[in-house]
Design a protein around this motif. Structure first.
Motif, short mmCIF file in Angstrom:
data_model
loop_
_atom_site.label_atom_id
_atom_site.label_comp_id
_atom_site.label_asym_id
_atom_site.label_seq_id
_atom_site.Cartn_x
_atom_site.Cartn_y
_atom_site.Cartn_z
N ALA A 42 0.82 -1.21 0.00
CA ALA A 42 0.00 0.00 0.00
C ALA A 42 0.86 1.27 0.00
O ALA A 42 0.49 2.26 -0.63
CB ALA A 42 -0.94 0.00 1.21
N PHE A 43 1.99 1.26 0.70
CA PHE A 43 2.83 2.45 0.80
C PHE A 43 3.39 2.86 -0.57
O PHE A 43 3.49 4.05 -0.88
CB PHE A 43 3.98 2.21 1.79
CG PHE A 43 4.78 3.45 2.11
CD1 PHE A 43 4.16 4.62 2.51
CD2 PHE A 43 6.16 3.43 2.02
CE1 PHE A 43 4.90 5.76 2.80
CE2 PHE A 43 6.91 4.56 2.32
CZ PHE A 43 6.27 5.73 2.70
N GLY A 44 3.73 1.87 -1.38
CA GLY A 44 4.26 2.16 -2.71
C GLY A 44 3.20 2.25 -3.78
O GLY A 44 3.53 2.46 -4.96
N SER A 45 1.91 2.13 -3.40
CA SER A 45 0.85 2.10 -4.40
C SER A 45 -0.27 3.10 -4.08
O SER A 45 -0.28 4.21 -4.58
CB SER A 45 0.29 0.67 -4.52
OG SER A 45 1.31 -0.24 -4.85
N SER A 46 -1.22 2.70 -3.22
CA SER A 46 -2.37 3.58 -2.95
C SER A 46 -1.96 4.85 -2.22
O SER A 46 -2.60 5.90 -2.37
CB SER A 46 -3.44 2.82 -2.15
OG SER A 46 -2.95 2.38 -0.91
N LEU A 103 3.19 -4.93 -8.99
CA LEU A 103 3.40 -3.81 -8.07
C LEU A 103 4.84 -3.32 -8.12
O LEU A 103 5.11 -2.12 -8.07
CB LEU A 103 3.03 -4.23 -6.64
CG LEU A 103 1.55 -4.48 -6.36
CD1 LEU A 103 1.35 -5.02 -4.95
CD2 LEU A 103 0.73 -3.22 -6.56
N LEU A 104 5.78 -4.27 -8.22
CA LEU A 104 7.19 -3.90 -8.26
C LEU A 104 7.55 -3.19 -9.57
O LEU A 104 8.20 -2.14 -9.56
CB LEU A 104 8.06 -5.16 -8.11
CG LEU A 104 8.14 -5.76 -6.69
CD1 LEU A 104 8.82 -7.12 -6.73
CD2 LEU A 104 8.87 -4.83 -5.75
N LEU A 105 7.09 -3.73 -10.69
CA LEU A 105 7.39 -3.13 -11.99
C LEU A 105 6.72 -1.76 -12.14
O LEU A 105 7.23 -0.88 -12.85
CB LEU A 105 6.93 -4.06 -13.11
CG LEU A 105 7.72 -5.36 -13.28
CD1 LEU A 105 7.05 -6.28 -14.29
CD2 LEU A 105 9.16 -5.06 -13.72
N ASN A 106 5.61 -1.59 -11.47
CA ASN A 106 4.88 -0.32 -11.55
C ASN A 106 5.70 0.85 -11.02
O ASN A 106 5.44 2.01 -11.36
CB ASN A 106 3.56 -0.45 -10.77
CG ASN A 106 2.56 0.61 -11.16
OD1 ASN A 106 2.52 1.07 -12.30
ND2 ASN A 106 1.74 1.01 -10.21
N ASN A 107 6.69 0.55 -10.18
CA ASN A 107 7.53 1.62 -9.63
C ASN A 107 8.38 2.30 -10.70
O ASN A 107 8.87 3.42 -10.48
CB ASN A 107 8.44 1.05 -8.53
CG ASN A 107 7.67 0.75 -7.26
OD1 ASN A 107 7.16 1.64 -6.59
ND2 ASN A 107 7.55 -0.53 -6.93
N VAL A 108 8.56 1.65 -11.85
CA VAL A 108 9.27 2.29 -12.96
C VAL A 108 8.51 3.54 -13.40
O VAL A 108 9.11 4.59 -13.66
CB VAL A 108 9.41 1.30 -14.15
CG1 VAL A 108 9.99 2.02 -15.37
CG2 VAL A 108 10.29 0.12 -13.76
#
Length: 529
Positions: free
Chosen positions: A35-39, A112-117
């Motif tokens: 959630a911290f890296g997404s929503s 979720l990890l790849l979305n950080n790009v």
């Protein structure tokens, strides 16, 4: 009598122990990190543009003048700013559309990890736009950040719903909403003049986006993928078993494996269902309609209008203009506290009361707010009533409508249908978001304070629909939720199981055989079922 009391005491103690076991350390870390890296970033990017708006517009004007030798006219500046704010929703729509093949191919966690790009790229573009003297970099960064939000608001609820035991599925699902609220509040705090809310510091507001992304990239790889994804879509029984053991904090997960396999026997195979197939499937027709209604009401219920009026209402109440940014923090604090409260009580009260009650309370407070705003110049204390109504509307939204739609989308559909369902939910969410941003200025201009009656009507319609259609999904499996909808969908339970998959089918025996003889690293895994 003593034996009966002792027995009751043992039952209560077992329930407490079971509840504690549900919340394993890995489950908590996975939900918080995800959630911290997404929503969180979605909520942060909703509020982060408000504080530096004056300085960003000045940057636009200076850049325009340096390029073309004259200042930008007011209408063009307003258009550029509107594009900067609203293009975030366009990016979100793109993210919601492309998320289905991504989560299918890479899995929930890897998505979720790849979305950080996207997040890091957007942060770099926006934070260096002032240095490069290019407002196009800021606008491009906003649309890329929207893509990140569109993907994360589908992938995160999907991941959380698949790693959590059904006893705490609602509470864990509310983590998405809680971190959206925390993100909004963080954007308000960092935008204060003492921190980054200054002309020379506003790029740091966008550079800060990198921090949650890096934390997620560092921690999430050490946590397992969704066990349901591993078992039903990758057919990797060994890894699925280890994932269940990690998230549930126990060695014996045969019951959980069997529960998932039971779902696989119902759905016949695990081929991914397309949006068109899902819309044609009679057995989930009302589930799809309910998701569309809840997601539509989530965006159209008028919370954006509340943010628009907040500063004006605080000013009418006699609050000093310089003090308003600090008072506005109360809205973010109330939002966060209400979302946390919802997460704590959702497994006791259920989804229905919180969702219907939240919309119902919003109707009541919108009505009072309309009267208060219309008459506030005639009665000196009415602006304070308006402030109370604003806080009450925000709290009512966050108690139910602010997070439960994401939970329901994960609960209504089986594994093969879930990505398509989240794509539909995400598309409705972002289109509604864009519609509000586009139409609200005209609604507000035409109706003035009476514009809130439009939102009250939408909330009332949503609450009425949910009252008659939505079953309680608390502590229920997918099959039990399907049974609750079977009568309304006008299909028998047997027909419902067949309708889940209009495509090619495998027999139950063949499906079970495929799972119980899954090969992992050359070894045949048997005896789990």
């Amino acid at each position: 009598m003593e034996n009966k009391q002792q027995s009751n005491g043992e039952i209560k103690e077992n329930k407490v122990v079971k509840k504690k076991r549900n919340w394993s350390g890995s489950l908590i870390v996975a939900s918080l990190t995800g959630a911290f890296g997404s929503s969180f970033l979605y909520g942060y990017n909703l509020s982060v543009v408000n504080a530096p708006a004056v300085y960003i517009k000045k940057f636009y004007n200076e850049t325009w003048e340096r390029r073309y030798g004259f200042s930008v006219d007011e209408s063009t500046l307003t258009l550029l700013w509107s594009i900067t704010v609203s293009i975030f929703a366009i990016g979100g729509l793109v993210g919601a559309i492309i998320v289905t093949p991504i989560v299918k191919f890479f899995g929930r966690k890897c998505t979720l990890l790849l979305n950080n790009v996207f997040a890091v790229t957007a942060a770099l573009l926006m934070s260096f736009s002032l240095l490069a003297g290019s407002f196009e970099m800021l606008i491009l960064g906003r649309i890329i950040m929207g893509v990140d939000a569109g993907i994360s608001l589908s992938a995160l609820p999907m991941y959380l719903s698949e790693i959590s035991p059904k006893e705490i599925r609602g509470s864990l699902g509310q983590v998405t909403a809680i971190f959206i609220c925390i993100g909004v509040f963080t954007g308000q705090v960092l935008g204060l003049p003492e921190i980054f809310g200054q002309e020379s510091r506003w790029p740091y507001l966008f550079g800060a986006i990198i921090v949650p992304s890096l934390i997620q990239v560092v921690i999430l790889p050490f946590l397992p993928e969704s066990p349901r994804y591993l078992l039903l879509e990758k057919h990797n029984t060994s890894k699925a078993e280890k994932a269940f053991q990690t998230f549930l904090g126990k060695d014996d997960v045969s019951h959980e494996i069997e529960e998932v396999l039971a779902e696989s026997r119902v759905q016949r195979n695990t081929k991914l269902v397309s949006i068109l197939q899902l819309l044609r499937t009679r057995a989930v027709r009302w589930q799809v309609v309910t998701v569309v209604v809840t997601m539509g009401c989530y965006q159209l219920c008028g919370l954006n209008a509340i943010w628009y009026y907040t500063n004006n209402i605080f000013s009418e109440a006699g609050i000093n203009h310089e003090t308003i940014p600090y008072v506005t923090l109360s809205t973010g604090a109330v939002e966060t506290l209400a979302a946390v409260f919802s997460g704590l009580v959702i497994e006791r009260l259920g989804r229905r009361p919180l969702l219907i009650g939240g919309f119902g309370l919003m109707v009541a407070f919108f009505a009072v707010l309309t009267v208060s705003l219309t008459l506030q110049k005639t009665v000196h204390w009415l602006p304070y009533l308006s402030i109370f109504c604003i806080l009450a509307i925000i709290a009512s939204f966050c108690i139910g409508p602010g997070g439960i739609p994401f939970v329901l989308t994960g609960e209504f559909f089986q594994q093969s249908q879930r990505p398509a369902a989240f794509m539909i939910a995400g598309t409705v969410n972002w289109l509604s978001n864009f519609a509000v941003g586009l139409l609200f200025p005209f609604i507000q201009s035409g109706l003035q304070t009476y514009c809130f009656l439009v939102f009250a009507a939408i909330c009332f319609a949503g609450a009425t629909y949910l009252f008659f259609v939505l079953p309680e999904t608390k502590n229920k499996t997918f099959h039990e939720i399907s049974q609750a909808f079977a009568k309304r969908n006008k299909v028998s339970l047997e027909m419902q199981e067949m309708n889940h998959y209009p495509g090619e089918r495998k027999s139950s025996a063949e499906q079970e055989s495929n799972f119980t003889s899954s090969v992992d690293n050359g070894e045949t895994k048997k005896g789990i079922v």
